[in-house]
Design a protein around this motif. Structure first.
Motif, PDB file in Angstrom:
ATOM      1  N   LEU A  55       4.328  30.038  23.941  1.00 40.65           N
ATOM      2  CA  LEU A  55       3.183  31.143  22.540  1.00 40.65           C
ATOM      3  C   LEU A  55       2.383  29.975  22.097  1.00 40.65           C
ATOM      4  N   ALA A  56       3.788  28.369  22.224  1.00 45.41           N
ATOM      5  CA  ALA A  56       2.791  26.927  20.979  1.00 45.41           C
ATOM      6  C   ALA A  56       1.522  26.524  21.627  1.00 45.41           C
ATOM      7  N   ALA A  57       1.826  26.382  23.017  1.00 45.10           N
ATOM      8  CA  ALA A  57       0.015  26.201  24.138  1.00 45.10           C
ATOM      9  C   ALA A  57      -0.652  26.683  23.772  1.00 45.10           C
ATOM     10  N   CYS A  58      -0.504  27.859  23.816  1.00 43.90           N
ATOM     11  CA  CYS A  58      -1.934  28.388  23.756  1.00 43.90           C
ATOM     12  C   CYS A  58      -2.930  28.765  21.693  1.00 43.90           C
ATOM     13  N   PRO A  59      -3.142  28.606  22.641  1.00 50.24           N
ATOM     14  CA  PRO A  59      -4.839  28.110  21.458  1.00 50.24           C
ATOM     15  C   PRO A  59      -4.991  28.952  20.873  1.00 50.24           C
ATOM     16  N   ASP A  60      -4.548  30.443  21.030  1.00 54.01           N
ATOM     17  CA  ASP A  60      -4.828  31.743  19.652  1.00 54.01           C
ATOM     18  C   ASP A  60      -3.578  31.975  19.072  1.00 54.01           C
TER      19      ASP A  60
END
Length: 182
Positions: free
Chosen positions: A128-133
């Protein structure tokens, strides 16, 4: 049966009149029947009347289960263009659920995401943290999951407001027997 009635509700054209759809404890309790009764999220995903829904709240309870593939259909549904707030609680798919959320692209439109009462670990938090959205969210609730301080910190480092109370051990499933405190 319960499932037939629930499927009828999830496929109803009357959902077009709603902005908020909340469905908790997905079946009527019957002590003679055992087993988990699935939430027909795929039926809702296929319902064109769902187009006005802005908020979906699901909290399975101990007699029901939210399965990953129907959730994936819901996350990817073109019939939910106005969805802004999603709550999916009391799940058992943990990190795979986080992966499906990210891969679906639903974070581009959501303002709040509540994945509380689950078994997501730091691996799911990392996805989740790595997702830019993720930055589109105003609030991410991951309370009552299996996160450590490291996983919670990775989420908070994104700048999104994170609620992450009452974490449990990865192999502890007592969260499935807690009630909702809303």
């Amino acid at each position: 049966t319960d499932l037939e009635r629930i499927e009828k509700l999830f496929s109803s054209p009357l959902l077009g009149n709603l902005r908020v759809f909340q469905f908790y404890y997905g079946s009527e309790y019957d002590h003679r029947r055992r087993g988990n009764h699935p939430y027909p999220l795929g039926v809702l995903a296929a319902n064109p009347a769902a187009e006005n829904l802005e908020t979906l709240r699901f909290h399975a309870g101990r007699e029901s289960v939210i399965e990953i593939d129907p959730l994936d259909a819901l996350l990817r549904s073109p019939n939910l263009p106005n969805l802004k707030h999603l709550q999916v609680r009391m799940t058992q798919f943990g990190d795979e659920g986080a992966r499906r959320v990210v891969d679906s692209g639903v974070l581009k439109k959501l303002k709040t995401l509540d994945l509380g009462h689950g078994n997501m670990s730091d691996e799911g938090a990392k996805l989740l943290a790595a997702c830019p959205d993720l930055k589109n969210l105003d609030l991410l609730d991951v309370s009552r999951n299996a996160l450590t301080a490291k996983g919670i910190a990775s989420l908070k480092k994104t700048g999104v407001k994170v609620v992450a109370e009452f974490q449990h051990e990865v192999d502890n499933d007592e969260y499935l027997y807690e009630v909702d405190h809303e």
